[in-house]
Write a protein that holds these residues in place. Sequence first.
Motif, short mmCIF file in Angstrom:
data_model
loop_
_atom_site.label_atom_id
_atom_site.label_comp_id
_atom_site.label_asym_id
_atom_site.label_seq_id
_atom_site.Cartn_x
_atom_site.Cartn_y
_atom_site.Cartn_z
N TYR A 513 0.75 -1.17 -0.16
CA TYR A 513 0.10 0.14 0.00
C TYR A 513 0.85 1.25 0.10
O TYR A 513 2.12 1.11 0.44
CB TYR A 513 -0.83 0.10 1.22
N GLY A 514 0.26 2.44 -0.30
CA GLY A 514 1.18 3.66 -0.51
C GLY A 514 0.41 4.62 -1.27
O GLY A 514 -0.69 4.30 -1.48
N GLY A 515 1.01 5.66 -1.43
CA GLY A 515 0.54 6.70 -2.24
C GLY A 515 1.60 7.81 -2.70
O GLY A 515 2.68 7.70 -2.13
N GLU A 516 0.98 8.75 -3.64
CA GLU A 516 1.96 9.91 -4.01
C GLU A 516 1.06 11.19 -3.86
O GLU A 516 -0.04 11.35 -4.06
CB GLU A 516 2.31 9.63 -5.57
N ALA A 517 1.99 12.24 -3.75
CA ALA A 517 1.16 13.62 -3.66
C ALA A 517 1.80 14.57 -4.14
O ALA A 517 3.17 14.36 -3.98
CB ALA A 517 0.84 13.71 -2.12
N SER A 518 1.41 15.66 -4.83
CA SER A 518 2.13 16.48 -5.23
C SER A 518 1.43 18.08 -5.31
O SER A 518 0.10 18.10 -5.19
CB SER A 518 2.68 16.36 -6.78
N ALA A 519 2.09 19.00 -5.14
CA ALA A 519 1.46 20.52 -4.98
C ALA A 519 2.32 21.31 -5.72
O ALA A 519 3.73 21.49 -5.59
CB ALA A 519 1.02 20.91 -3.63
N SER A 520 1.75 22.41 -6.49
CA SER A 520 2.35 23.40 -7.13
C SER A 520 1.63 24.79 -6.55
O SER A 520 0.44 24.96 -7.04
CB SER A 520 2.43 23.31 -8.74
N LEU A 521 2.54 25.50 -6.11
CA LEU A 521 1.79 26.92 -5.63
C LEU A 521 2.49 28.03 -6.54
O LEU A 521 3.56 28.07 -6.88
CB LEU A 521 2.66 27.30 -4.31
N TYR A 522 1.63 28.61 -7.16
CA TYR A 522 1.81 29.59 -8.13
C TYR A 522 1.98 30.99 -7.45
O TYR A 522 1.04 31.73 -7.26
CB TYR A 522 0.79 29.70 -9.30
N LEU A 523 3.15 31.29 -6.89
CA LEU A 523 3.45 32.45 -6.03
C LEU A 523 3.50 33.83 -6.94
O LEU A 523 3.23 34.96 -6.40
CB LEU A 523 4.95 32.28 -5.68
N SER A 524 3.65 33.44 -8.22
CA SER A 524 3.62 35.04 -9.16
C SER A 524 3.60 34.26 -10.69
O SER A 524 3.48 33.28 -10.71
CB SER A 524 4.62 35.89 -8.99
N ASP A 525 3.45 35.28 -11.54
CA ASP A 525 3.58 35.11 -12.76
C ASP A 525 4.80 34.34 -13.01
O ASP A 525 5.10 33.80 -13.95
CB ASP A 525 3.19 36.07 -13.78
N THR A 526 5.86 34.68 -12.36
CA THR A 526 7.22 34.25 -12.73
C THR A 526 7.75 33.09 -11.88
O THR A 526 9.04 32.56 -12.03
CB THR A 526 8.18 35.50 -12.93
N VAL A 527 7.40 32.94 -10.82
CA VAL A 527 7.74 32.00 -9.64
C VAL A 527 6.57 30.91 -9.22
O VAL A 527 5.76 31.23 -9.03
CB VAL A 527 8.17 32.97 -8.33
N THR A 528 7.41 29.90 -9.44
CA THR A 528 6.40 28.66 -8.74
C THR A 528 7.21 27.79 -7.77
O THR A 528 8.28 27.46 -7.89
CB THR A 528 5.97 27.75 -10.06
N LEU A 529 6.53 27.20 -6.88
CA LEU A 529 7.04 26.36 -5.53
C LEU A 529 6.39 25.08 -5.78
O LEU A 529 4.98 24.91 -5.87
CB LEU A 529 6.66 27.14 -4.42
N ASP A 530 7.16 24.05 -6.05
CA ASP A 530 6.67 22.65 -6.52
C ASP A 530 7.13 21.85 -5.02
O ASP A 530 8.35 21.80 -4.96
CB ASP A 530 7.26 22.22 -7.66
N MET A 531 6.29 21.12 -4.86
CA MET A 531 6.58 20.02 -3.78
C MET A 531 6.02 18.72 -4.09
O MET A 531 4.98 18.68 -4.74
CB MET A 531 5.73 20.61 -2.30
N GLY A 532 6.47 17.59 -3.48
CA GLY A 532 5.90 16.21 -4.00
C GLY A 532 6.44 15.48 -2.88
O GLY A 532 7.64 15.32 -2.40
N ALA A 533 5.84 14.29 -2.75
CA ALA A 533 6.19 13.08 -1.86
C ALA A 533 5.61 11.64 -2.36
O ALA A 533 4.63 11.73 -3.07
CB ALA A 533 5.84 13.28 -0.44
N SER A 534 6.20 10.71 -1.88
CA SER A 534 5.90 9.34 -2.43
C SER A 534 6.20 8.43 -1.04
O SER A 534 7.04 8.54 -0.62
CB SER A 534 6.19 8.96 -3.48
N TYR A 535 5.41 7.31 -0.92
CA TYR A 535 5.49 6.46 0.11
C TYR A 535 4.80 5.16 -0.42
O TYR A 535 3.96 5.05 -0.81
CB TYR A 535 4.82 6.81 1.56
N LYS A 536 5.58 3.66 0.10
CA LYS A 536 4.91 2.61 -0.18
C LYS A 536 5.42 1.74 1.02
O LYS A 536 6.46 1.83 1.62
CB LYS A 536 5.41 2.36 -1.37
N ARG A 537 4.75 0.64 1.28
CA ARG A 537 5.01 -0.46 2.33
C ARG A 537 4.75 -1.73 1.74
O ARG A 537 3.30 -1.71 1.51
CB ARG A 537 4.25 0.03 3.69
#
Length: 666
Positions: A513-537
Amino acid sequence: MKKTLTLSLLAVSALYSADITLDPINVEATVVTDVAQKAQTSADLAQALSDNVPAIDMIRRSGIANDILIRGQKRDNITVEVDGTKVYGACVNRMDPPVSHVVANQINTVEVIEGPYDVTTFGTLSGGVKITTKKPTKKLQGSINLGFGSWNYRKFGATVSGGNDFIRMLATVSSESADQYHDGNGDNFAQQLDKFIQENPGVAGTAYKSEYKNLPAYKKKSAMAKAFIKTAKDQELRLSVTANRSDDVLYPNSKMDADYDDSNIYSVIYNIDNITKNYKNINFEYYYSNVDHPMSTYYRNSSGAGSINSVTNHLRTSMRGAKLKNSLNAAGYKILVGLDASRRTWDGKYYKTLTDLPLGGYSKSIRNAITDNAAIFAKVVKDYGPLNVTVGARYDDSSVTDDAYANNDYNSFGANIMTTYNINKKSKIFLGVGQAYRVPDARELYFISSTGNHVGTPTLNQTKNQEVDLGYETNNEMFKLKIKGFYSKLSDYIYIEKNVAVNAFSNIDAYIYGGEASASLYLSDTVTLDMGASYKRGKKDEPLAGQTGTNLANMAPLRGNIALNYEYANDSTATLEVRASDRWTDIDEENGEQVIAGWAILNAKVKHAVNKKFDLTIGMNNILNKTYAVNNTYADLTLITEGGTSDIMLMNEPGRYFYTNLDFKF
């Protein structure tokens, strides 16, 4: 920026790649596009996929020809196709994994199937990779790529395409080479092995001879040619050939190195569109692929003076098959119906490298094994307002045999249903439930070691995967978020037991079992912050006989990244990224795995569009020069060890790495 910046599901900036585009995905697949721009430090597809698709981890084998896992699954538990051609490696120790038989500059898209949701391909148990190479164009166009990096890395790639209304043609060539990379401690391949031998002197024979300690890590050349011929209105004949040639590839934590690895992929497709109003397409493909792979101890101390005692295990495999697909529309249903048939051959022999004489009484590692398969499959897609439903099914009739054993016959029926509900224009939920099978391969059934032990287990059952996937995705003006989870129940899962000389493979029941998650934050028209994670067992239902542990091997721990991207000019982006992994403690120690320290690395790069025809990329990976490893040492691979409960050699990742790439288009 949020409309133009290419985003990865796990990270925008990959450890060894340029920007990557991910098309909208559904429950069963992730589509990676613009692949030729990713491989900045190597044409190795495994690296690019593992850095950009959260469900994929990499198994480090060398400087190139690395392997992949999809949600902890590898080998025959996942499938690889190149333009519809099912591809296998010949090496029983995965020195030539299927994804290594095509290079990045030849690729247009890669579809990563996550789970048992591909009914068109034989053996897609827990996932698969469908590689689509570049198509020829009518307009004359081309590209040239030059790559340079630390440890004398050199890469050249070129593509040219053009044609007319009758015929379109394409040709690509690629060449790359590199010296042995150094890990964060400053050790190259030979030095990593020497350090392991200092603590495990019983394996001194596996050390590289003094005259070979500074050999290059690998040399690789590849070429692909295609011709698409219009034979009539809406009809086309498509011809393709791909050739790969790798020489002297070093595998320091294995007992042998690859003398060479030669592979060829041939494909003939006849495609007809718009047959009638409802009969949309018929597609027939015949394909053939083969791999020639000798590995030997020639460079190691164990081969003796003048390498007179060098031993070779020479393996060959081929895959030929045909597939017929029919696409129809009827009463609002999109229907795909097809037939699939294939034959894989696999043969291996041991001999003295310099004399070609067989080893004492045991000349064969695999005895002319043949895997035959015939199948029928169907897929139906229907929209019910905001709800999309896809149903697939496949029936397989398979047999596996070799020169010494009667047929192992297998029959199976796999099916799946996938649903996507659009809550609104920006958010959706999705659910998939599926069941799939895969048959044992010749290694698991029949493999014989160099000492004559029958390591394979001829009585293995086929493996069944029953899986459910659930997810949610939203994308608005402020952020993008995706969450996905899965549960997989494996029946008769094929597992190898460490230190078992005869019939080492067995069927067990397990779950993952497990999962994946991701997020992108559009901080401005020129700057983006991306985050992600994955886990399994993964867990076995019961320990193996004589063992106590229930942890399933190859289950990488929590991993993720965070990347800050600044688009300072049109098509020009600067990226700063941190990638990290938790400490790997949930291990199958009784079957070769070991606790691996957690790690975090810092990467940076700038991709600058000089003009519309020329891009320049400069980057530095592992800036802080950390020493770390990404994969474990499960006994499924034959790695260097003194045996018993002693350590198994773990291969470290590259240390601080500088690179630059120049991409020209015309």
